[in-house]
Design a protein around this motif. Structure first.
Motif, PDB file in Angstrom:
ATOM      1  N   CYS A  58      35.705  41.829  46.442  1.00 31.08           N
ATOM      2  CA  CYS A  58      37.155  41.376  46.083  1.00 31.08           C
ATOM      3  C   CYS A  58      37.436  40.674  44.964  1.00 31.08           C
ATOM      4  O   CYS A  58      38.521  40.412  44.567  1.00 31.08           O
ATOM      5  N   ALA A  59      36.694  40.520  44.170  1.00 29.40           N
ATOM      6  CA  ALA A  59      36.410  39.990  42.816  1.00 29.40           C
ATOM      7  C   ALA A  59      36.906  38.342  42.691  1.00 29.40           C
ATOM      8  O   ALA A  59      37.239  37.714  41.550  1.00 29.40           O
ATOM      9  N   LEU A  60      36.521  37.628  43.764  1.00 27.52           N
ATOM     10  CA  LEU A  60      37.017  36.268  43.739  1.00 27.52           C
ATOM     11  C   LEU A  60      35.561  35.496  42.975  1.00 27.52           C
ATOM     12  O   LEU A  60      34.534  36.063  43.363  1.00 27.52           O
ATOM     13  N   PRO A  61      36.070  34.567  42.369  1.00 35.14           N
ATOM     14  CA  PRO A  61      34.488  33.696  41.794  1.00 35.14           C
ATOM     15  C   PRO A  61      33.807  33.483  42.592  1.00 35.14           C
ATOM     16  O   PRO A  61      34.264  32.896  43.665  1.00 35.14           O
ATOM     17  N   LEU A  62      32.400  33.588  42.510  1.00 33.18           N
ATOM     18  CA  LEU A  62      31.257  33.219  43.540  1.00 33.18           C
ATOM     19  C   LEU A  62      30.126  32.355  42.660  1.00 33.18           C
ATOM     20  O   LEU A  62      30.271  32.773  41.355  1.00 33.18           O
TER      21      LEU A  62
ATOM     22  N   GLN B 225      28.274  38.498  47.130  1.00 30.04           N
ATOM     23  CA  GLN B 225      29.376  38.916  47.972  1.00 30.04           C
ATOM     24  C   GLN B 225      29.904  37.641  48.772  1.00 30.04           C
ATOM     25  O   GLN B 225      29.215  36.831  49.074  1.00 30.04           O
ATOM     26  N   CYS B 226      31.285  37.461  48.919  1.00 34.79           N
ATOM     27  CA  CYS B 226      31.845  36.319  49.523  1.00 34.79           C
ATOM     28  C   CYS B 226      31.824  36.388  51.139  1.00 34.79           C
ATOM     29  O   CYS B 226      31.618  37.413  51.417  1.00 34.79           O
ATOM     30  N   GLY B 227      31.987  35.398  51.764  1.00 33.94           N
ATOM     31  CA  GLY B 227      31.924  35.098  53.159  1.00 33.94           C
ATOM     32  C   GLY B 227      32.969  36.116  53.908  1.00 33.94           C
ATOM     33  O   GLY B 227      32.647  36.815  54.822  1.00 33.94           O
ATOM     34  N   ALA B 228      34.022  35.755  53.314  1.00 32.68           N
ATOM     35  CA  ALA B 228      35.088  36.656  53.898  1.00 32.68           C
ATOM     36  C   ALA B 228      34.899  38.349  53.923  1.00 32.68           C
ATOM     37  O   ALA B 228      35.134  38.958  54.933  1.00 32.68           O
TER      38      ALA B 228
ATOM     39  N   ASP C 139      34.407  49.935  47.314  1.00 32.07           N
ATOM     40  CA  ASP C 139      33.049  49.845  47.305  1.00 32.07           C
ATOM     41  C   ASP C 139      32.764  48.926  46.256  1.00 32.07           C
ATOM     42  O   ASP C 139      31.721  48.319  46.210  1.00 32.07           O
ATOM     43  N   LEU C 140      33.533  48.420  45.383  1.00 27.42           N
ATOM     44  CA  LEU C 140      33.514  47.581  44.024  1.00 27.42           C
ATOM     45  C   LEU C 140      34.788  47.041  43.814  1.00 27.42           C
ATOM     46  O   LEU C 140      35.852  48.144  43.747  1.00 27.42           O
ATOM     47  N   CYS C 141      34.714  45.888  43.289  1.00 27.54           N
ATOM     48  CA  CYS C 141      36.286  45.324  42.544  1.00 27.54           C
ATOM     49  C   CYS C 141      35.716  44.753  41.448  1.00 27.54           C
ATOM     50  O   CYS C 141      34.936  43.851  41.622  1.00 27.54           O
ATOM     51  N   LEU C 142      36.421  44.932  40.355  1.00 23.55           N
ATOM     52  CA  LEU C 142      36.140  44.284  39.031  1.00 23.55           C
ATOM     53  C   LEU C 142      37.409  43.612  38.581  1.00 23.55           C
ATOM     54  O   LEU C 142      38.406  44.240  38.620  1.00 23.55           O
ATOM     55  N   ALA C 143      37.363  42.397  37.865  1.00 25.58           N
ATOM     56  CA  ALA C 143      38.484  41.889  37.332  1.00 25.58           C
ATOM     57  C   ALA C 143      37.998  41.110  36.122  1.00 25.58           C
ATOM     58  O   ALA C 143      37.068  40.498  35.836  1.00 25.58           O
ATOM     59  N   ALA C 144      38.802  41.197  34.906  1.00 24.38           N
ATOM     60  CA  ALA C 144      38.307  40.856  33.759  1.00 24.38           C
ATOM     61  C   ALA C 144      38.896  39.181  33.497  1.00 24.38           C
ATOM     62  O   ALA C 144      37.659  38.742  33.158  1.00 24.38           O
ATOM     63  N   VAL C 145      39.848  38.882  34.095  1.00 22.03           N
ATOM     64  CA  VAL C 145      40.052  37.255  33.724  1.00 22.03           C
ATOM     65  C   VAL C 145      40.757  36.826  34.927  1.00 22.03           C
ATOM     66  O   VAL C 145      41.245  37.605  35.970  1.00 22.03           O
ATOM     67  N   PRO C 146      40.631  35.418  34.944  1.00 20.14           N
ATOM     68  CA  PRO C 146      41.749  34.867  36.310  1.00 20.14           C
ATOM     69  C   PRO C 146      43.021  34.817  35.646  1.00 20.14           C
ATOM     70  O   PRO C 146      43.471  34.910  34.460  1.00 20.14           O
ATOM     71  N   TYR C 147      43.978  34.909  36.796  1.00 20.69           N
ATOM     72  CA  TYR C 147      45.377  34.876  36.407  1.00 20.69           C
ATOM     73  C   TYR C 147      45.866  33.522  36.329  1.00 20.69           C
ATOM     74  O   TYR C 147      46.196  32.831  37.239  1.00 20.69           O
TER      75      TYR C 147
ATOM     76  N   HIS D 199      33.573  57.240  46.879  1.00 16.41           N
ATOM     77  CA  HIS D 199      33.494  55.892  46.284  1.00 16.41           C
ATOM     78  C   HIS D 199      34.690  55.369  45.785  1.00 16.41           C
ATOM     79  O   HIS D 199      35.338  56.144  44.831  1.00 16.41           O
ATOM     80  N   ILE D 200      34.977  54.277  45.829  1.00 14.20           N
ATOM     81  CA  ILE D 200      36.427  53.685  45.453  1.00 14.20           C
ATOM     82  C   ILE D 200      35.987  52.147  44.752  1.00 14.20           C
ATOM     83  O   ILE D 200      35.505  51.301  45.522  1.00 14.20           O
ATOM     84  N   THR D 201      36.424  52.118  43.557  1.00 15.27           N
ATOM     85  CA  THR D 201      36.441  50.913  42.874  1.00 15.27           C
ATOM     86  C   THR D 201      37.852  50.473  42.366  1.00 15.27           C
ATOM     87  O   THR D 201      38.628  51.297  41.879  1.00 15.27           O
ATOM     88  N   GLY D 202      38.087  49.202  42.726  1.00 15.34           N
ATOM     89  CA  GLY D 202      39.651  48.536  42.422  1.00 15.34           C
ATOM     90  C   GLY D 202      39.037  47.959  40.892  1.00 15.34           C
ATOM     91  O   GLY D 202      38.105  47.050  40.725  1.00 15.34           O
ATOM     92  N   LEU D 203      40.095  48.083  40.198  1.00 14.13           N
ATOM     93  CA  LEU D 203      39.872  47.479  38.577  1.00 14.13           C
ATOM     94  C   LEU D 203      41.089  46.955  38.074  1.00 14.13           C
ATOM     95  O   LEU D 203      42.239  47.615  38.027  1.00 14.13           O
ATOM     96  N   VAL D 204      41.144  45.641  38.123  1.00 10.28           N
ATOM     97  CA  VAL D 204      42.210  44.762  37.534  1.00 10.28           C
ATOM     98  C   VAL D 204      41.938  44.157  36.485  1.00 10.28           C
ATOM     99  O   VAL D 204      40.915  43.659  36.189  1.00 10.28           O
ATOM    100  N   VAL D 205      43.126  43.725  35.607  1.00  8.09           N
ATOM    101  CA  VAL D 205      42.993  43.000  34.477  1.00  8.09           C
ATOM    102  C   VAL D 205      42.562  41.302  35.040  1.00  8.09           C
ATOM    103  O   VAL D 205      41.737  40.724  34.512  1.00  8.09           O
ATOM    104  N   ALA D 206      43.436  40.801  35.896  1.00  6.61           N
ATOM    105  CA  ALA D 206      43.607  39.555  36.552  1.00  6.61           C
ATOM    106  C   ALA D 206      43.608  39.489  37.701  1.00  6.61           C
ATOM    107  O   ALA D 206      43.971  40.424  38.802  1.00  6.61           O
ATOM    108  N   ARG D 207      42.816  38.404  38.288  1.00  6.32           N
ATOM    109  CA  ARG D 207      42.602  38.085  39.689  1.00  6.32           C
ATOM    110  C   ARG D 207      42.975  36.548  40.014  1.00  6.32           C
ATOM    111  O   ARG D 207      42.486  35.738  39.359  1.00  6.32           O
ATOM    112  N   THR D 208      43.986  36.427  40.790  1.00  6.35           N
ATOM    113  CA  THR D 208      44.203  35.200  41.451  1.00  6.35           C
ATOM    114  C   THR D 208      43.289  34.371  42.066  1.00  6.35           C
ATOM    115  O   THR D 208      42.522  35.121  42.538  1.00  6.35           O
ATOM    116  N   GLU D 209      43.209  33.170  41.743  1.00  6.37           N
ATOM    117  CA  GLU D 209      42.012  32.301  42.141  1.00  6.37           C
ATOM    118  C   GLU D 209      42.360  31.226  43.303  1.00  6.37           C
ATOM    119  O   GLU D 209      41.713  30.706  43.835  1.00  6.37           O
TER     120      GLU D 209
END
Length: 199
Positions: free
Chosen positions: A14-18, A24-27, A36-44, A189-199
């Motif tokens: 889910c790409a949340l900071p850990l 992997q996060c608890g949720a 299967d994988l989620c990648l984010a470059a920066v926080p929103y 296989h599915i990867t989510g790729l986003v520039v920014a992830r809200t935290e």
């Protein structure tokens, strides 16, 4: 980029900071998302939120090249791009596309790999309310039946490794809804790729 785009450990689905020692996060452990994988470059956050708004709402599509560069500098992104069969930009509704004049996710995908980008496989079926203005529960229900795989092109999705490309991930509702449709069509296989992830 040196000051505001330093890599940080994130949940792999889910790409949340850990913390660095948690993959992997608890949720996500409790209710695994359809990625299967989620990648984010920066926080929103500053300065990315302002640049993203310019890119998306203020007619600055040329920022796609910069954001693609930012993504390629993110750990694991290059290997995800190399191993994928197709990059699928998150589709916009016809109405939103007419208002904006371009699909920012499509511009990003083309900058990442024009040869692997396919905008004809994943379709937007209904125009949903803008996600940034909705609460989490509303986001989830608004996206029911929002996406579909082109029935004439299911064979391209079946067994494929896919990267879903979007600009911002908030709750993940849009990416997850699209991923469920692709999974039902047989994506391997599915990867989510986003520039920014809200935290």
């Amino acid at each position: 980029m040196a000051e505001f785009a330093q890599p940080q450990p994130r949940c792999r689905t889910c790409a949340l900071p850990l913390p660095a020692d948690q993959p992997q996060c608890g949720a996500c452990l409790k209710a695994p998302p359809p990625l299967d994988l989620c990648l984010a470059a920066v926080p929103y956050a500053f300065p990315w939120a302002h640049l993203m708004a310019d890119f998306k709402f203020n007619e600055q599509p040329a920022l796609a090249k910069f954001f693609a560069h930012l993504l390629k500098a993110t750990p694991w992104v290059e290997s995800a791009l190399e191993s994928t069969d197709f990059l699928l930009p998150m589709p916009l509704s016809r109405q939103r596309l007419q208002q904006r004049g371009y699909n920012q996710a499509l511009l990003l995908a083309r900058q990442l790999s024009a040869v692997k980008t396919r905008s004809d496989l994943l379709l937007r079926m209904v125009d949903t309310p803008a996600q940034h203005g909705l609460k989490r529960a509303q986001r989830l229900t608004a996206l029911n039946h929002a996406f579909a795989v082109d029935p004439l092109k299911v064979s391209a999705v079946n067994g494929a490794r896919l990267v879903l490309v979007d600009d911002v991930m908030t709750t993940g509702a849009s990416l997850y809804a699209a991923a469920r449709v692709l999974r039902a069509a047989g994506a391997a296989h599915i990867t989510g790729l986003v520039v920014a992830r809200t935290e």
